[in-house]
Write a protein that holds these residues in place. Structure first.
Motif, short mmCIF file in Angstrom:
data_model
loop_
_atom_site.label_atom_id
_atom_site.label_comp_id
_atom_site.label_asym_id
_atom_site.label_seq_id
_atom_site.Cartn_x
_atom_site.Cartn_y
_atom_site.Cartn_z
N UNK A 1 0.83 -1.20 0.00
CA UNK A 1 0.00 0.00 0.00
C UNK A 1 0.87 1.26 0.00
N UNK A 2 0.27 2.34 -0.39
CA UNK A 2 0.97 3.62 -0.35
C UNK A 2 1.25 3.98 1.11
N UNK A 3 2.50 4.28 1.46
CA UNK A 3 2.77 4.67 2.86
C UNK A 3 1.89 5.84 3.29
N UNK A 4 1.41 5.75 4.50
CA UNK A 4 0.45 6.73 4.99
C UNK A 4 1.02 8.13 4.98
N UNK A 5 2.30 8.29 5.32
CA UNK A 5 2.86 9.63 5.41
C UNK A 5 3.04 10.27 4.04
N UNK B 1 -0.71 12.05 3.89
CA UNK B 1 -1.31 12.67 5.07
C UNK B 1 -0.33 13.66 5.67
N UNK B 2 -0.86 14.47 6.54
CA UNK B 2 -0.06 15.45 7.26
C UNK B 2 -0.49 15.39 8.71
N UNK B 3 0.19 14.56 9.47
CA UNK B 3 -0.28 14.29 10.82
C UNK B 3 -1.55 13.47 10.74
N UNK B 4 -2.57 13.83 11.53
CA UNK B 4 -3.82 13.07 11.48
C UNK B 4 -4.73 13.47 10.32
N UNK B 5 -4.33 14.47 9.55
CA UNK B 5 -5.18 15.00 8.48
C UNK B 5 -4.76 14.48 7.13
N UNK B 6 -5.72 13.96 6.37
CA UNK B 6 -5.44 13.54 5.01
C UNK B 6 -5.18 14.75 4.12
N UNK B 7 -4.21 14.63 3.23
CA UNK B 7 -3.82 15.75 2.39
C UNK B 7 -3.92 15.35 0.91
N UNK B 8 -5.06 14.82 0.53
CA UNK B 8 -5.38 14.56 -0.87
C UNK B 8 -6.62 15.40 -1.18
N UNK B 9 -6.48 16.35 -2.12
CA UNK B 9 -7.54 17.29 -2.42
C UNK B 9 -7.76 17.39 -3.93
N UNK B 10 -8.95 17.87 -4.30
CA UNK B 10 -9.28 18.06 -5.71
C UNK B 10 -8.50 19.27 -6.23
N UNK B 11 -7.66 19.05 -7.24
CA UNK B 11 -6.87 20.13 -7.83
C UNK B 11 -7.23 20.38 -9.29
N UNK B 12 -8.17 19.61 -9.83
CA UNK B 12 -8.59 19.81 -11.21
C UNK B 12 -9.98 19.21 -11.40
N UNK B 13 -10.83 19.93 -12.13
CA UNK B 13 -12.13 19.43 -12.55
C UNK B 13 -12.26 19.73 -14.04
N UNK B 14 -12.42 18.69 -14.84
CA UNK B 14 -12.45 18.85 -16.29
C UNK B 14 -13.82 18.46 -16.84
N UNK B 15 -14.18 19.09 -17.94
CA UNK B 15 -15.50 18.91 -18.53
C UNK B 15 -15.35 18.69 -20.03
N UNK B 16 -16.13 17.77 -20.56
CA UNK B 16 -16.24 17.57 -22.01
C UNK B 16 -17.70 17.60 -22.41
#
Length: 768
Positions: A193-197, A200-215
């Protein structure tokens, strides 16, 4: 004399040595002159002795030139990748897989052995779940003209003349952050699995939406086929997440998606987490007319609220009319009483004799006389038809008040429901006793909203903050004026809304859309830590974003046209004593955020044309630069003070009038007295004009005839009206079909709501 007993070699050894030395000397001397000259090793090269001094002089001159050079060439320094070194050190075994015996203190204890995550093998890349089904809605809006002046980059997307009526489409999907969290922990066979660190940043997950695309695909009206999928331009007039990250960066040091480092990507994720308006929830165009914009998933709720607000407007208007009727009845009673008591009155019956008690008098009218019927004052009041009319009006007002209470209770329930779902959008519900002027409509899931949009919420305030001096690197970026309140980390959200507004649609066209989103890649920049040399995995680690699959195509959505005309009724020749066939048509045109209506009666040979009437106070800001915020606010304060009605009372208030007082009129049921002789001093506003209240509305079609439709499904008689259109030739329109069209109900509702709609004050951010 020859010595006896001595060997000849011994006798001549000195001569032999001397000859050998001489031979060596001759050989060395020959090599010096015949083979190569004498050379010296200088700086790794063999040079003749006579050139050594010249070489030393050249080198000394070069060193002296470097010493006096004002701009010497500096050596290239290689910046160490400390983050990568840390990652390698962090993942390396501490004890090099050596087993160390532990000597416990005190009593021995048994150790429980359990399975742990395998640290060997390649890392499993992130595979994002598909977003939920995409919803779509379309609507018209009147864009703030001051916004257009302040943002020249939007000129190619907006009309060139006021009113800036603009058609748009919004597409929305819902993301499950918890499903993404589960995907981060997924393990493929033979991998880890992907290592947690990494994510994440401490107890907070740090994966966010950085792009929304439309066709989108476009429906060809001639062939009925969809075009190839084309990307939709994501039009922004304020910074996106990468532009906001580059704010304040020194010139030449701005970053692109191709030049980001892992630390930059994490900083972008923090910014997107703090302000979803940077990517996932972009603001809508700032507008001055039309209802508040809402995402497609909220349009049904918004439409229900708007219908309720429109019903409140209707009931309040009815109460106002009833109160004005009561005022007129009271004035009629006053005039009747004045005629009855005036001795010089000749317009009413004259009472003689009998005195003021009302008994025994003779009423003379039209030359006849009769014994007056004795009446008591109470009986006269009870039998007075004007009193009966007034009592009926009061009863109707009471019924309307009850209906108004029910509508407000319904609206309160809607507002409570919105609060329970955590909606941050401000309520547009009118306060009790005031008429809601902001009205419109919606329709999620492919519905058509042809009424307007935007304005009122923080999402609709696209103000660009000033550039700072350094690129933001802290966890929380300073709050922007138009920042959307963050719901928290994406990975903690069960439902996370994302949307895109398409500002490039054509009125009358039909589209369908699909959407995907992208998040920051936890593997980005970690090629050395993947545990594999697989080319596909290495390529994955070089991409800053991971994209989800595309959604399914949305339901088709048709953008409202600028003009419509519908045939609503028809009759043949001879019906209703008509000498010729006739038809009634309704013509609509989008103007200032709403469709305006004109009804025209046609006979054979008439062109479908008309003239719709506008409110006389639709502002046209002719000088956008020659105005300041104070003057604009003063105008709208005056405008709103004139338009806002008073609260309708429970019982009609009829103010007393003294002798000689001018007639009064109750406005909005509040009992306010208006003196028609009183005039306000006009305010000079050279920057403001008003649109002409009458606008031409030509439709290029001519009515030909009316005939009975022979294929009616029931026993009722249906008619068809024939028109000549230069583009299509002879066409047939059926009133029953036109009235049943979705477009007809939409534009008709828009035209009715336009009667009470108001113009909102432009955003102060864009006013000079």
């Amino acid at each position: 004399m020859r010595l006896k007993g001595i060997n000849p070699i011994e006798q001549h050894v000195e001569k032999m040595v001397l000859g050998l030395v001489g031979l060596v000397f001759v050989g060395v001397l020959a090599m010096q002159f015949l083979v190569s000259p004498n050379e010296v090793d200088y700086d790794g090269q063999r040079v003749p002795p006579d050139q050594v001094l010249a070489r030393l002089g050249t080198k000394a001159g070069a060193l002296h030139g470097q010493m006096v050079d004002p701009s010497p060439a500096l050596p290239t320094l290689e910046t160490p990748d400390l983050a990568a070194e840390f990652e390698r050190a962090f993942e390396a075994p501490i004890l090099d897989e050596k087993t160390i015996a532990a000597v416990p203190f005190g009593d021995r204890f048994e150790l429980a052995i359990s399975d742990v995550q395998n640290l060997d093998g390649p890392v499993t890349p992130l595979t994002l779940p598909e977003p939920g089904s995409a919803l779509v809605s379309t609507q018209w809006a009147t864009v703030d003209p001051f916004f257009r002046r302040a943002t020249p980059s939007m000129d190619k997307y907006l009309p060139s003349e006021q009113p800036l009526d603009k058609a748009t489409v919004s597409v929305e999907a819902v993301i499950s952050g918890k499903s993404i969290h589960d995907a981060l922990g997924a393990v493929a066979e033979g991998s880890r699995a992907i290592p947690t660190h990494w994510w994440s940043e401490g107890p907070t997950g740090l994966v966010e939406v950085l792009s929304v695309e439309l066709e989108r695909e476009w429906m060809n009206p001639e062939t009925g086929e969809w075009s190839d999928a084309q990307p939709v331009e994501n039009v922004r007039w304020e910074p996106g997440v990468l532009d906001a990250y580059n704010e304040g960066a020194p010139e030449g040091q701005t970053l692109t998606w191709d030049t980001l480092k892992a630390s930059d990507l994490r900083a972008l994720a923090r910014m997107a987490q703090d302000d979803p308006g940077l990517v996932a929830e972009p603001p809508y165009l700032p507008t001055i007319a039309g209802p508040e914009w809402a995402p497609p998933s909220e349009m049904d709720e918004l439409e229900a609220k708007l219908d309720t607000e429109a019903a409140i407007d209707r009931v309040q208007a009815e109460i106002k009319d009833l109160q004005e009727d009561i005022v007129r009845i009271q004035e009629a009673k006053d005039r009747q009483k004045s005629r009855a008591t005036s001795p010089t009155s000749s317009s009413g019956p004259r009472i003689t004799g009998g005195g003021g008690g009302g008994g025994g008098g003779v009423v003379r009218s039209g030359g006849s006389s009769a014994r007056a019927r004795p009446k008591s004052g109470a009986r006269t009041q009870r039998d007075d038809p004007l009193d009966k009319q007034m009592d009926a009006k009061k009863a109707q007002i009471e019924a309307r008040n009850k209906e108004l209470d029910d509508l407000y209770a319904k609206l309160d329930e809607m507002n409570k429901g919105a609060s329970a779902t955590g909606s941050q959008r401000p309520s547009r519900a009118p306060t009790r006793g005031t008429s809601s002027r902001v009205v419109g409509g919606g329709g999620g899931g492919g519905g058509v909203v042809i009424l307007g949009g935007g304005g009122g919420s923080s999402r609709d305030d696209p103000r660009i903050p000033g550039r700072g001096t350094t690129r933001p690197t802290s966890t929380r970026r300073p709050t922007r004026a138009n920042a959307v309140e963050s719901p928290g980390p994406l990975l903690d959200q069960e439902s996370y809304q994302v949307w895109v507004n398409d500002l490039t649609v054509e009125p009358g066209a039909m589209y369908r859309y699909r959407l995907r989103y992208g998040v920051n890649n936890p593997l980005f920049g970690r090629e050395r830590s993947l545990g594999s040399e697989d080319p596909g995995l290495l390529a994955n680690a070089k991409a800053p974003l991971v994209y989800s699959p595309w959604t399914e195509w949305t339901k088709p959505v048709t953008v409202g046209r600028k003009d419509y005309f519908f045939v609503t009724s028809a009759r043949e020749e001879g019906q209703l004593n008509q000498q010729s066939a006739a038809a009634t048509a309704e013509v609509y045109r989008m103007f200032y955020g709403y469709y305006r209506k004109h009804t025209v009666t046609l006979t054979p040979g008439d062109a479908v044309q008309g003239e719709f009437r506008l409110p006389e106070d639709l502002p046209n800001f002719v000088d956008l630069k020659g105005i300041d915020q104070a003057a604009l606010s003063a105008y709208f304060e005056e405008r709103n003070a004139e338009e806002e009605p008073k609260a309708p009372p429970r019982t009609p208030a009829v103010p007393p009038r003294g002798p000689g007082a001018p007639p009064t009129r109750v406005l909005g049921g509040g009992g306010a007295q208006v003196n028609p002789d009183e005039e306000k001093k006009p305010v000079d506003r050279p920057w403001l004009k008003f649109f002409e209240p009458r606008q031409d509305l030509p439709i290029n079609a001519v009515m030909l005839d009316v005939a009975v439709y022979p294929l009616s499904e029931d026993d009722s008689t249906q008619y068809q009206v024939f028109f000549f259109d230069p583009l299509s030739g002879v066409v047939s329109r059926r009133p029953d079909q036109d009235r049943g069209k979705t477009e007809y109900s939409m534009v008709d509702r828009s035209a009715r709501l336009a009667e009470t709609a108001e113009i909102r004050e432009p955003n102060a951010e864009y006013v000079p």
